[in-house]
Design an enzyme around this catalytic site. Sequence first.
Site, PDB file in Angstrom:
ATOM      1  N   PRO A  47      -5.840  -4.275   2.519  1.00 49.22           N
ATOM      2  CA  PRO A  47      -4.856  -5.329   2.209  1.00 49.22           C
ATOM      3  C   PRO A  47      -3.491  -4.737   1.831  1.00 49.22           C
ATOM      4  O   PRO A  47      -3.383  -3.939   0.915  1.00 49.22           O
ATOM      5  CB  PRO A  47      -5.487  -6.049   1.008  1.00 49.22           C
ATOM      6  CG  PRO A  47      -6.942  -5.735   1.096  1.00 49.22           C
ATOM      7  CD  PRO A  47      -7.033  -4.365   1.686  1.00 49.22           C
ATOM      8  N   GLU A  48      -2.470  -5.125   2.594  1.00 45.93           N
ATOM      9  CA  GLU A  48      -1.101  -4.709   2.308  1.00 45.93           C
ATOM     10  C   GLU A  48      -0.353  -5.926   1.766  1.00 45.93           C
ATOM     11  O   GLU A  48      -0.948  -6.978   1.548  1.00 45.93           O
ATOM     12  CB  GLU A  48      -0.441  -4.179   3.584  1.00 45.93           C
ATOM     13  CG  GLU A  48      -1.187  -2.996   4.210  1.00 45.93           C
ATOM     14  CD  GLU A  48      -0.488  -2.447   5.454  1.00 45.93           C
ATOM     15  OE1 GLU A  48       0.737  -2.611   5.583  1.00 45.93           O
ATOM     16  OE2 GLU A  48      -1.176  -1.861   6.306  1.00 45.93           O
ATOM     17  N   LYS A 107       1.237  -4.258  -3.683  1.00 44.76           N
ATOM     18  CA  LYS A 107      -0.141  -4.639  -3.371  1.00 44.76           C
ATOM     19  C   LYS A 107      -0.917  -5.101  -4.599  1.00 44.76           C
ATOM     20  O   LYS A 107      -2.133  -5.267  -4.545  1.00 44.76           O
ATOM     21  CB  LYS A 107      -0.871  -3.446  -2.728  1.00 44.76           C
ATOM     22  CG  LYS A 107      -0.199  -2.928  -1.458  1.00 44.76           C
ATOM     23  CD  LYS A 107      -0.910  -1.680  -0.954  1.00 44.76           C
ATOM     24  CE  LYS A 107      -0.101  -0.983   0.127  1.00 44.76           C
ATOM     25  NZ  LYS A 107      -0.675   0.326   0.488  1.00 44.76           N
ATOM     26  N   ARG A 166      -1.111   9.865   7.426  1.00 38.17           N
ATOM     27  CA  ARG A 166      -1.869   8.755   8.022  1.00 38.17           C
ATOM     28  C   ARG A 166      -1.703   8.771   9.542  1.00 38.17           C
ATOM     29  O   ARG A 166      -0.694   9.250  10.063  1.00 38.17           O
ATOM     30  CB  ARG A 166      -1.367   7.410   7.491  1.00 38.17           C
ATOM     31  CG  ARG A 166      -1.326   7.288   5.988  1.00 38.17           C
ATOM     32  CD  ARG A 166      -2.722   7.261   5.377  1.00 38.17           C
ATOM     33  NE  ARG A 166      -3.532   6.168   5.885  1.00 38.17           N
ATOM     34  CZ  ARG A 166      -3.526   4.929   5.402  1.00 38.17           C
ATOM     35  NH1 ARG A 166      -2.729   4.615   4.408  1.00 38.17           N
ATOM     36  NH2 ARG A 166      -4.311   4.004   5.907  1.00 38.17           N
ATOM     37  N   ARG A 215     -16.243  -2.516   0.122  1.00 37.47           N
ATOM     38  CA  ARG A 215     -16.238  -1.046   0.041  1.00 37.47           C
ATOM     39  C   ARG A 215     -15.943  -0.496  -1.350  1.00 37.47           C
ATOM     40  O   ARG A 215     -15.842   0.713  -1.526  1.00 37.47           O
ATOM     41  CB  ARG A 215     -15.276  -0.477   1.079  1.00 37.47           C
ATOM     42  CG  ARG A 215     -15.729  -0.891   2.458  1.00 37.47           C
ATOM     43  CD  ARG A 215     -15.529   0.073   3.580  1.00 37.47           C
ATOM     44  NE  ARG A 215     -15.296   1.463   3.292  1.00 37.47           N
ATOM     45  CZ  ARG A 215     -14.481   2.226   4.002  1.00 37.47           C
ATOM     46  NH1 ARG A 215     -13.788   1.693   4.980  1.00 37.47           N
ATOM     47  NH2 ARG A 215     -14.342   3.497   3.723  1.00 37.47           N
TER      48      ARG A 215
END
Length: 263
Positions: free
Chosen positions: A2-3, A59, A250, A112
């Site tokens: 989630p951003e 976030k 990334r 997770r």
Amino acid sequence: MPELPEVETFKRYLDSTSLHQRITGIEVRDAYVLKRVSARELARRLKGRRFENSHRHGKHLFVRAGDELWLRLHFGMTGSLEHLNHGEVAPKTARVIFRFANNCRLAFDDQRKFGEIELIEDVDKFLQTRGLGPDAFEISLSQFKAIVGKHRCAVKAILLNQQLIAGIGNLYADEILFRAFMHPAVAAASLSDKDLRRLFRATRYVLEKAIALKTDFNRLPKSWLLTHRGKRGRCPRCGRALKSAMVGGRTSWFCAHCQKPAA
Ligand SMILES: [Zn+2]
């Protein structure tokens, strides 16, 4: 993960479903998610109160539950919120469930287990302690230019650095750079004033559009990189094969033809 657009969507969802109801109980199913607070303490401090309003920064989502009492939610890799009506079964991976006087519940779901829940007294103090930069959706053009323009590292690394600008993660950073015709590894300090303005506008547009579509990937425009990102993906502009590279730690996807390495 989630951003900013996802967390903004959770905020609006919480605001429309879970405010102003008296909290009657809190069920902690998995305590990993609690940071610096025990399940007992969480229940003791929240029971009888109401979620009054909420505030998002980057976030992080902060839910006000009284004077100097905020619930901080961070959604980690897979976190989300689910509002349950009376009798509805909570998801298997619900970690904490807030119960309200009207028998509805709000579940913090997190498959997770990278999510975080904490009680804090002061949002500004929290942001300062964490050293978080201005929110990517609230930042002004002049702030944006000052932050991005003074760094020598790859422009994508700047967009991802929460201490510089808060809220953008890997997926939306790639989208923003694609829209700005900018290679992820281009040195931020080499960008012209015009480039910086283009990057700022792209940031604003991508975040705004993703929020408007409630971050539903199936509804994102086909002209976006996100819907093509990955192996065998092709650039929605020129049709050439997309490339990937590690930038800012990334995996970045981009079109080497449309996104030039240097201005
Ligand atoms: Zn292309």
